[in-house]
Every structure is written in C-alpha cells, then in structure tokens.
Design an enzyme around this catalytic site. Structure first.
Site, PDB file in Angstrom:
ATOM      1  N   GLU A 193      -0.863   3.634  -2.327  1.00  0.00           N
ATOM      2  CA  GLU A 193      -0.204   2.394  -2.640  1.00  0.00           C
ATOM      3  C   GLU A 193       0.965   2.465  -2.827  1.00  0.00           C
ATOM      4  O   GLU A 193       1.724   3.513  -3.549  1.00  0.00           O
ATOM      5  CB  GLU A 193      -1.017   1.928  -4.015  1.00  0.00           C
ATOM      6  CG  GLU A 193      -0.430   0.710  -4.319  1.00  0.00           C
ATOM      7  CD  GLU A 193      -1.360  -0.224  -5.467  1.00  0.00           C
ATOM      8  OE1 GLU A 193      -2.582  -0.150  -5.205  1.00  0.00           O
ATOM      9  OE2 GLU A 193      -0.901  -0.245  -6.542  1.00  0.00           O
ATOM     10  N   ALA A 227      -9.602 -14.383  -9.298  1.00  0.00           N
ATOM     11  CA  ALA A 227      -9.623 -13.607  -8.059  1.00  0.00           C
ATOM     12  C   ALA A 227     -10.605 -14.014  -7.109  1.00  0.00           C
ATOM     13  O   ALA A 227     -10.681 -13.987  -5.963  1.00  0.00           O
ATOM     14  CB  ALA A 227      -9.668 -12.194  -8.486  1.00  0.00           C
TER      15      ALA A 227
END
Length: 313
Positions: A32, A142
């Site tokens: 990431e 989400a």
C-alpha cells in the site's frame, strides 16, 4: 533455574535450525502507498514501486485522503500503476463528503483507466469533525458503497477489517456484523488494520469464522519507520501498542539505521508467526518506503524476479 531434558532438546533444535528455514517462500504479498504531495515525493514513491514490483505482488493499492483531499493524486497514481507496471492496481475509495453520483463517476473513471480493484472504505470523519456523518445523497457506509460499485462494474473489492474492533464499534461482535454486511454486499476479502502481536490476528480470525465469515482475511503489516508516528496512528485507530514494543524502540529516535534493523526484525518475526499459523497472504503498509517491506519479504522467502521472468509470467 534448571531445564528439563526435553526443554534443552527443543532449545538445541531451535538454535540449530537456520533462520526462517520454516518459511517456504509461498507467501503472496501486496503493498500500500499514499499519493505523493510534491514532485520530490513522487520520485521517491516511484523508486519504491519499482523496487517492490519485482517481488510480484498481488496488487499495489493507493490510499485516498479524508474527504477526497487526495482524489486527483490518487487517481493519477493508480492510473500510472495500471499503465506502466505489470502489477494490478487497487484504488482506495471512501464515502466521505461526496454524493453517490460523484463516487460513481470516480469508479467509472477507474474502470476506464483499466483499474479493476477497489478498496472500499467508509472513511474517517473530515478534519474538524468529531464523528462520521453520511453525506446527504451519498453512500451511508462501506457496505452501501460496495453494493453501489458492484452495480456499476464487476470490480474486485477489498474492505477493511479490525482485529481490535473499529473505534466507533460498540464491541467486536457488532464490528464483525458490519464486516459480514460488507462481504455479503459483494466484497471479496478483508484487509486488516495493523496490529503487533500474532494472537491478535488469530483471535480475530477465529471470531470471524464463528460469526459465519469464510472470506479471505489478509493481515495488514506496518513496518515501523517512525515509532512516534506509529504510536499516533495506533491511538487514532484503537491499535494496542504492547509494552515490549515500546521498550524495543526506546533510545532509537536518533539512530535511524538501528531503528530500521529493529523494525525489520519485529515485523518479520510477526509475519513468521502468522505463517506458522497458516497465513499465506500479507499486506504491507509501506509508508512509501521500500526497504523495510523488501527486507521482510526476503526473510519470508519472497524473491525478486528478473524482468524477463516477470514478463513471461
């Protein structure tokens, strides 16, 4: 203190075994990054990406600032990964301060750029806000975001998991209920918040299984570059920083080389114990620096592949 014959035999075997001999090199990794804020930071970011790509990661993900504050830079970085590397790119996308139409447009732009993987997150409250409030006309959480993305295109979708529960959750059971809603909406896997002790992950994995969750749960690994920075992030996300870790980093503030050695050792040992517990996928929060993640992967038997072999694969 005295030791039994069996204890001495176990200690002898442990000392005779080569370091990390029990790790078979069959770990799949992902990395990431954050979008760069300056031209110099962009150069450093791409040096890190180029250093880690030979490890053949599953994907490279790029974060998305609160309230879409890095929206354009995130899109540019993800699009460049998709365009210039052979590694799949994953774009972070949040619900914060955007309507459904705006988020849908961003997702369509990613699809048009060849991006097929989204890390779908509710997102943190914008700066100055004490708690999260859904945007009027936006995705409320989400799970709703995942469902909306699946209506647009058959994205591969990762979501967040919290081994120590999200700070806004009532308890772990409620947190796991929320994870299940995200997975039921169409997410493929959960990537966890970082943690520092293997039992934290194993307890979470067991609790998830008991809650009927059978999707892939990938541990998030945070190699410690700045201990003060990690302490600050841990306080924000509810991650426990054990006392033994504090003691290990004491006195290393002005010793960057020694701190890096300690950080690599700590994270690699965590990964080795996770591997011993059956974990074969790891996600590294790189902080846009390659050295620590590369060293840890090397200890785990993950080897850089020459360019010709990567192209053939």
């Amino acid at each position: 203190m005295t030791f039994s014959v069996n204890q001495l035999e176990e200690a002898r075997r442990a000392l005779e075994a080569p370091l990390y001999a029990d790790v078979g090199g069959d770990v799949a990794v992902s990395f990431e990054f954050s979008p760069p804020k300056t031209d110099k930071a962009e150069v450093n970011l791409w040096q890190s990406i180029e250093a880690l790509c030979p490890l053949q990661p599953r994907f490279l993900s790029v974060t998305y600032g609160a309230g879409g504050s890095t929206r354009d830079r995130t899109h540019a970085t993800v699009a460049r990964i998709a365009r210039e590397t052979a590694v799949p790119a994953a774009a972070h996308l949040t619900c914060v301060e955007a309507t459904r139409e705006e988020i849908d447009d961003i997702a369509r732009a990613y699809w048009a750029a060849g991006v097929r993987h989204i890390v779908a997150l509710r997102g943190d409250p914008p700066a100055g806000a004490s708690h999260y409030e859904p945007h009027p006309g936006g995705y409320e959480n989400a799970a709703a975001l995942v469902a909306g993305l699946k209506r647009l295109h058959p994205f591969e979708i990762s979501v967040a998991g919290y081994p120590e529960a999200h700070p806004s959750s009532v308890d772990q059971a409620a947190d796991l209920d929320n994870l299940k809603r995200k997975l039921d909406a169409g997410a493929h896997r959960a990537i966890t918040q970082f943690f520092f002790e293997p039992d934290t992950f194993f307890r979470y994995r067991d609790a998830a299984a008991a809650a009927g969750i059978d999707a892939e749960i990938v541990p998030g690994i945070m190699p410690i570059g700045s201990f003060a920075g990690v302490q600050k992030m841990s306080a924000m996300c509810g991650t426990d920083v054990p006392g033994w870790l504090v003691r290990l980093f004491e006195g290393l503030d002005d010793q960057p080389a020694a701190r890096q050695l300690v950080a690599a050792t700590v994270a690699a040992e965590l990964c080795r114990k996770l591997y011993a517990g059956g974990v074969k996928q790891l996600h590294f929060y790189t902080m846009n620096k390659a050295e620590l993640s590369f060293a840890i992967c090397h200890l785990l038997g993950v080897r850089a592949q020459p360019a010709k072999e990567r192209a053939a694969a």
